[in-house]
Enzyme design. Structure first.
Site, mmCIF file in Angstrom:
data_model
loop_
_atom_site.group_PDB
_atom_site.id
_atom_site.type_symbol
_atom_site.label_atom_id
_atom_site.label_comp_id
_atom_site.label_asym_id
_atom_site.label_seq_id
_atom_site.Cartn_x
_atom_site.Cartn_y
_atom_site.Cartn_z
ATOM 1 N N ASN A 44 108.565 118.697 -8.637
ATOM 2 C CA ASN A 44 109.714 118.688 -7.637
ATOM 3 C C ASN A 44 110.230 119.908 -7.327
ATOM 4 O O ASN A 44 110.008 120.764 -7.935
ATOM 5 C CB ASN A 44 110.149 117.302 -7.561
ATOM 6 C CG ASN A 44 110.879 117.070 -9.451
ATOM 7 O OD1 ASN A 44 111.819 118.254 -9.889
ATOM 8 N ND2 ASN A 44 110.640 115.932 -10.283
ATOM 9 N N LYS B 82 119.799 101.324 -8.613
ATOM 10 C CA LYS B 82 119.586 101.962 -10.208
ATOM 11 C C LYS B 82 120.323 101.539 -11.397
ATOM 12 O O LYS B 82 119.970 101.292 -12.483
ATOM 13 C CB LYS B 82 119.502 103.758 -9.653
ATOM 14 C CG LYS B 82 117.894 103.455 -8.532
ATOM 15 C CD LYS B 82 118.074 105.779 -8.761
ATOM 16 C CE LYS B 82 116.802 105.338 -7.411
ATOM 17 N NZ LYS B 82 116.639 106.368 -6.945
ATOM 18 N N LYS C 67 118.787 99.816 -14.340
ATOM 19 C CA LYS C 67 118.569 100.673 -15.638
ATOM 20 C C LYS C 67 119.274 100.420 -16.769
ATOM 21 O O LYS C 67 119.715 101.005 -17.734
ATOM 22 C CB LYS C 67 118.114 101.787 -15.053
ATOM 23 C CG LYS C 67 117.006 102.214 -14.370
ATOM 24 C CD LYS C 67 116.613 103.853 -14.338
ATOM 25 C CE LYS C 67 115.868 103.329 -12.476
ATOM 26 N NZ LYS C 67 115.068 105.011 -13.126
HETATM 27 N N1 CTP Z 1 114.186 108.658 -14.927
HETATM 28 C C1 CTP Z 1 113.263 108.717 -15.772
HETATM 29 N N2 CTP Z 1 112.283 108.297 -16.154
HETATM 30 C C2 CTP Z 1 111.761 108.413 -14.844
HETATM 31 C C3 CTP Z 1 112.109 108.678 -13.261
HETATM 32 C C4 CTP Z 1 113.315 109.118 -13.321
HETATM 33 O O1 CTP Z 1 114.356 108.902 -16.700
HETATM 34 N N3 CTP Z 1 110.228 108.033 -15.001
HETATM 35 C C5 CTP Z 1 115.752 108.675 -14.256
HETATM 36 C C6 CTP Z 1 116.390 109.922 -14.195
HETATM 37 O O2 CTP Z 1 116.366 111.360 -14.531
HETATM 38 C C7 CTP Z 1 117.385 109.465 -13.082
HETATM 39 C C8 CTP Z 1 116.900 108.355 -12.551
HETATM 40 O O3 CTP Z 1 116.135 107.486 -13.851
HETATM 41 O O4 CTP Z 1 118.059 110.068 -13.931
HETATM 42 C C9 CTP Z 1 116.861 108.132 -11.210
HETATM 43 O O5 CTP Z 1 115.592 108.635 -11.207
HETATM 44 P P1 CTP Z 1 114.922 108.696 -9.080
HETATM 45 O O6 CTP Z 1 113.857 110.033 -9.539
HETATM 46 O O7 CTP Z 1 116.227 108.741 -8.582
HETATM 47 O O8 CTP Z 1 114.532 107.053 -8.500
HETATM 48 P P2 CTP Z 1 113.226 106.360 -10.011
HETATM 49 O O9 CTP Z 1 114.063 105.797 -10.511
HETATM 50 O O10 CTP Z 1 112.483 107.665 -9.884
HETATM 51 O O11 CTP Z 1 113.474 105.613 -8.211
HETATM 52 P P3 CTP Z 1 112.582 106.054 -6.363
HETATM 53 O O12 CTP Z 1 112.347 107.151 -7.046
HETATM 54 O O13 CTP Z 1 112.169 105.343 -6.144
HETATM 55 O O14 CTP Z 1 113.957 106.825 -5.598
#
Ligand code: CTP
Length: 411
Positions: A210, A338, A342
């Site tokens: 990403n 979120k 979480k």
């Molecule tokens: N995160 C994580 N592990 C993952 C995905 C996300 O620890 N596999 C953590 C990221 O580091 C961040 C938070 O969760 O602090 C939110 O991540 P984000 O990518 O914005 O959200 P997602 O939970 O992955 O949801 P979506 O992609 O559907 O927006």
């Protein structure tokens, strides 16, 4: 964050070949906004002319206590008064010994005894001199007295031999100068910080990733270290160096990051998950390069990765969790959802579609969400400044304060 802006720094320069590097150091400090007063030892003047420092610092470079320059017998007291930082670079074996034993036979050593501000020194000398027990014991004495020591680096030395003794990089010395001027309000705390975008391999030459640069996470690590925390940085960032002073764990995939973070979690007081972790990875990783000629069309099957933050949220005990939500629509709603899902204590939300926010940029525009619904919108700021604001918000969390109070009562 220009912490050196307007600060009065005494730069002591001693007589070693690295004295020429002190000219650049002086320039860097001035560029950061510091008012630099250079004091040279007599030996230093054999290596570099005082005029160089006078021009770079914009004020006369001093070295004599008496005679023409030292018409004022209280010069050392005058220089010491009001100083914010004493920085000696390069520091020779001789000055280290004099400081350790309180000798005061020139302007720099008398001033060093008279200052009440933080003091740091950066040794530079031949490897055998540096390793000599006399030097090491003197450094230990100074450390015990609160001097910050910017350790020399390994490498080829001016005398032709290889080893530890080369003056630390100027960036590192400036980083220590910044740290010395910050209140150490996070001392005793362990911050576990993640950064960068994970890479999920498809075959030996390709991966899915990403746009995260890792700059926000690295800025957080730098800021926490500057404020005295022990920092464990688990980073998937590519092409940027980890900040000074942190314990650095480079990782590549979401699975690597999960393993490292979960193993370090018990020691952490605060976890900041700035990393952009892949939510899915290729279900199969080809052992050989995938050849286009073998396919008419290519369907990639992805499987979910572990949600690290959600796992931490389930098992957290004393730890404070800070999450990030980089969104493209309804950022505040998404962030709040979120945060709840979480079990996070503070959510840093940003709309990555805004100019000057998010991926790759040196600035960010974030809103901090707290579990009680309060939100704090920050303007567009350099990422290091955003990092300090996030740390301020962590410090203000009731759970952080409660823990600090319990620890103080125990002491
Ligand atoms: N995160 C994580 N592990 C993952 C995905 C996300 O620890 N596999 C953590 C990221 O580091 C961040 C938070 O969760 O602090 C939110 O991540 P984000 O990518 O914005 O959200 P997602 O939970 O992955 O949801 P979506 O992609 O559907 O927006």
């Amino acid at each position: 964050m220009k912490v050196l802006q307007g600060k009065k720094i005494i730069l002591g320069v001693c007589g070693g070949i690295a004295a020429y590097k002190a000219a650049d150091l002086c320039r860097l400090l001035v560029k950061e906004g510091a008012e630099v007063q250079v004091l040279m030892t007599r030996a230093a003047r054999e290596f570099i002319a005082p005029l160089t420092f006078s021009v770079l610092s914009g004020r006369p470079c001093l070295s004599e206590m008496f005679g023409e320059e030292g018409v004022n017998p209280l010069l050392h007291i005058e220089v010491a008064q009001g100083a914010d930082l004493l920085l000696i670079a390069p520091a020779t074996a001789n000055i280290i010994a004099k400081l350790a034993w309180g000798l005061a036979d020139d302007l720099l050593t008398t001033t060093a005894l008279a200052v009440t501000c933080p003091a740091i020194l950066a040794p530079a000398m031949n490897v055998n001199m540096y390793n000599n027990p006399a030097v090491q014991e003197n450094l230990d004495i100074l450390k015990r007295r609160g001097w910050g020591i910017v350790e020399p680096e390994e490498g080829e030395l001016a005398c032709g031999v290889k080893g530890k003794g080369r003056l630390a990089s100027l960036e590192k010395i400036v980083a220590y100068a910044r740290k010395a001027l910050f209140p150490q309000d996070l001392a005793g705390k362990v911050f576990l910080i993640t950064a960068g975008g994970t890479r999920e391999p498809l075959d030996p030459v390709r991966f899915i990733s990403n746009r995260s640069s890792g700059k926000m996470g690295h800025a957080l690590a730098q800021a926490a270290w500057e404020r005295g925390a022990r920092v464990l940085l688990v980073s998937a960032a590519q092409g940027i160096e980890p900040p000074w002073g942190v314990e650095y764990y480079p990782v590549e995939t979401a699975a690597d990051m999960a393993e490292k973070v979960l193993s370090l979690f018990p020691e952490a007081d605060v976890v900041i998950k700035a990393a952009a972790v892949a939510d899915f990875r290729p279900a199969e990783v080809a052992g050989e390069k995938i050849k286009k000629g073998d396919y008419k069309s290519f369907v990639l099957t992805l499987e979910p990765t572990v949600d690290i933050l959600a796992e931490l949220g389930k098992s957290k005990r004393h730890q404070i969790l800070v999450g990030f939500a980089a969104e493209t629509r309804e950022p505040l709603n998404e962030g709040a959802l979120k945060m709840k899902a979480k079990n996070v204590d503070l959510m840093v939300v940003n709309d990555v579609t805004l100019e000057g926010a998010g991926f790759g940029s040196d600035t960010n525009i974030v809103t901090l969400l707290r579990p009680d619904g309060r939100k704090e919108e920050l303007p567009r700021l350099p990422k290091l400044e955003v990092a300090h604001r996030i740390l301020n918000a962590v410090k203000e969390l009731p759970r952080f304060k409660e823990k600090a109070e319990i620890l103080t009562q125990k002491e």
